[in-house]
Scaffold this active site. Sequence first.
Site, short mmCIF file in Angstrom:
data_model
loop_
_atom_site.label_atom_id
_atom_site.label_comp_id
_atom_site.label_asym_id
_atom_site.label_seq_id
_atom_site.Cartn_x
_atom_site.Cartn_y
_atom_site.Cartn_z
N ASN A 12 65.00 77.44 -19.45
CA ASN A 12 66.28 78.17 -19.43
C ASN A 12 66.62 78.42 -17.96
OD1 ASN A 12 68.41 79.93 -19.63
ND2 ASN A 12 67.23 81.61 -20.58
N TRP A 13 67.59 77.65 -17.47
CA TRP A 13 67.93 77.75 -16.05
C TRP A 13 68.72 79.01 -15.73
CZ3 TRP A 13 69.80 72.14 -14.33
CH2 TRP A 13 68.77 71.23 -14.58
N LYS A 14 69.22 79.70 -16.76
CA LYS A 14 70.06 80.88 -16.55
C LYS A 14 71.21 80.53 -15.59
CE LYS A 14 66.10 83.69 -17.72
NZ LYS A 14 65.36 84.94 -17.59
N HIS A 99 69.18 85.99 -26.48
CA HIS A 99 68.41 86.29 -25.27
C HIS A 99 68.64 87.74 -24.86
CE1 HIS A 99 66.75 86.12 -21.26
NE2 HIS A 99 66.18 84.98 -21.59
N GLU A 101 68.98 89.06 -22.07
CA GLU A 101 70.02 89.25 -21.05
C GLU A 101 71.41 89.27 -21.68
OE1 GLU A 101 68.71 86.08 -18.48
OE2 GLU A 101 66.88 87.21 -18.08
N GLU A 171 60.17 86.93 -26.47
CA GLU A 171 60.27 87.20 -25.03
C GLU A 171 60.28 88.71 -24.79
OE1 GLU A 171 62.14 83.63 -22.81
OE2 GLU A 171 63.73 85.01 -23.35
N GLY A 177 60.88 87.71 -15.85
CA GLY A 177 61.21 87.74 -14.43
C GLY A 177 60.45 88.81 -13.66
N SER A 217 57.62 85.26 -17.75
CA SER A 217 56.69 84.98 -16.65
C SER A 217 55.63 83.96 -17.03
CB SER A 217 56.06 86.28 -16.14
OG SER A 217 57.06 87.15 -15.63
N GLY A 238 61.76 80.56 -17.74
CA GLY A 238 62.86 80.89 -16.84
C GLY A 238 62.56 80.38 -15.45
N GLY A 239 62.12 81.28 -14.57
CA GLY A 239 61.91 80.96 -13.15
C GLY A 239 61.16 79.67 -12.89
P1 13P Z 1 60.96 84.09 -16.69
O1 13P Z 1 60.12 82.89 -17.04
O2 13P Z 1 61.67 83.93 -15.38
O3 13P Z 1 60.21 85.36 -16.83
O4 13P Z 1 62.14 84.13 -17.79
C1 13P Z 1 61.84 84.03 -19.12
C2 13P Z 1 63.11 83.86 -19.88
O5 13P Z 1 63.90 84.79 -19.97
C3 13P Z 1 63.40 82.56 -20.48
O6 13P Z 1 64.49 82.62 -21.35
#
Ligand code: 13P
Length: 254
Positions: A12-14, A99, A101, A171, A177, A217, A238-239
């Site tokens: 997930n590149w956000k 998600h 977010e 999640e 993050g 993470s 994510g990251g």
């Molecule tokens: P991180 O891997 O950056 O913690 O993000 C997880 C995430 O929200 C994937 O959708």
Amino acid sequence: MQNQRKQIVAGNWKMHKTFEEGLELAGQIVSGFEGDKGVEVVLAPPFIHQKAVGELLAGVEGMSLAGQNCHQEAFGAYTGEVSAEMLRSVGARYVILGHSERRQYFGEDDELLRAKVDRALEAGLDIIFCCGESLEVREGGDFLSFVTGQVEAALFHLEESSMARVVLAYEPIWAIGTGRTASPEQAQEMHAHLRKKLGERYGVAFAERQTILYGGSCKPTNAKELFSQPDVDGGLIGGASLVAEDFLSICRSF
Ligand code: 13P
């Protein structure tokens, strides 16, 4: 391999990467992808990257494209929004819904998510549905029922054939993050609980076939241990999905 479930690693590149940077990243991932491992690798770039990344992934067996969100209506006067039909039309296979977010910053609640789920399935998209508790809920101790409540509210109206097209992604918000990953035991506990609830609603055999991902993470250094848990079938990253080498290393962690 521990079971018959499909293993998935999704990036997930956000809201990261310009168009050119995104194409470069996708190209690096495609070049380094080892397609024969039976793991489905999913990329979820921002909307405007979708078509071009989709073209890169087309024909790469074992890789697919996902949207990060969609609107609950098919078309209409909704300035700034993108529909499931549009995602489907550029080759997306999945859409990420629920998600934290989106829930937190865009006010998406269970009712809206239910509508988005229905629309996405109607448009022919499969769903990566996220659930997870805040630190406050975790410390309050009621996290298992909180998270299954999210899943029940947005998904349990679905019939079995539709639910079969939903991949769950646990999640925990406190792990997203933050560099603070859930321990393999914490992830396993939640995943097993989610599978139990799926079993109560749709039958044990059905639940055993459903893929449940962990996100928060997840990195090359911890993916192996997380993915070796019996009910963890992969990750939503994510990251670490923004660096080709790290993401590919996670894809090889089964
Ligand atoms: P991180 O891997 O950056 O913690 O993000 C997880 C995430 O929200 C994937 O959708």
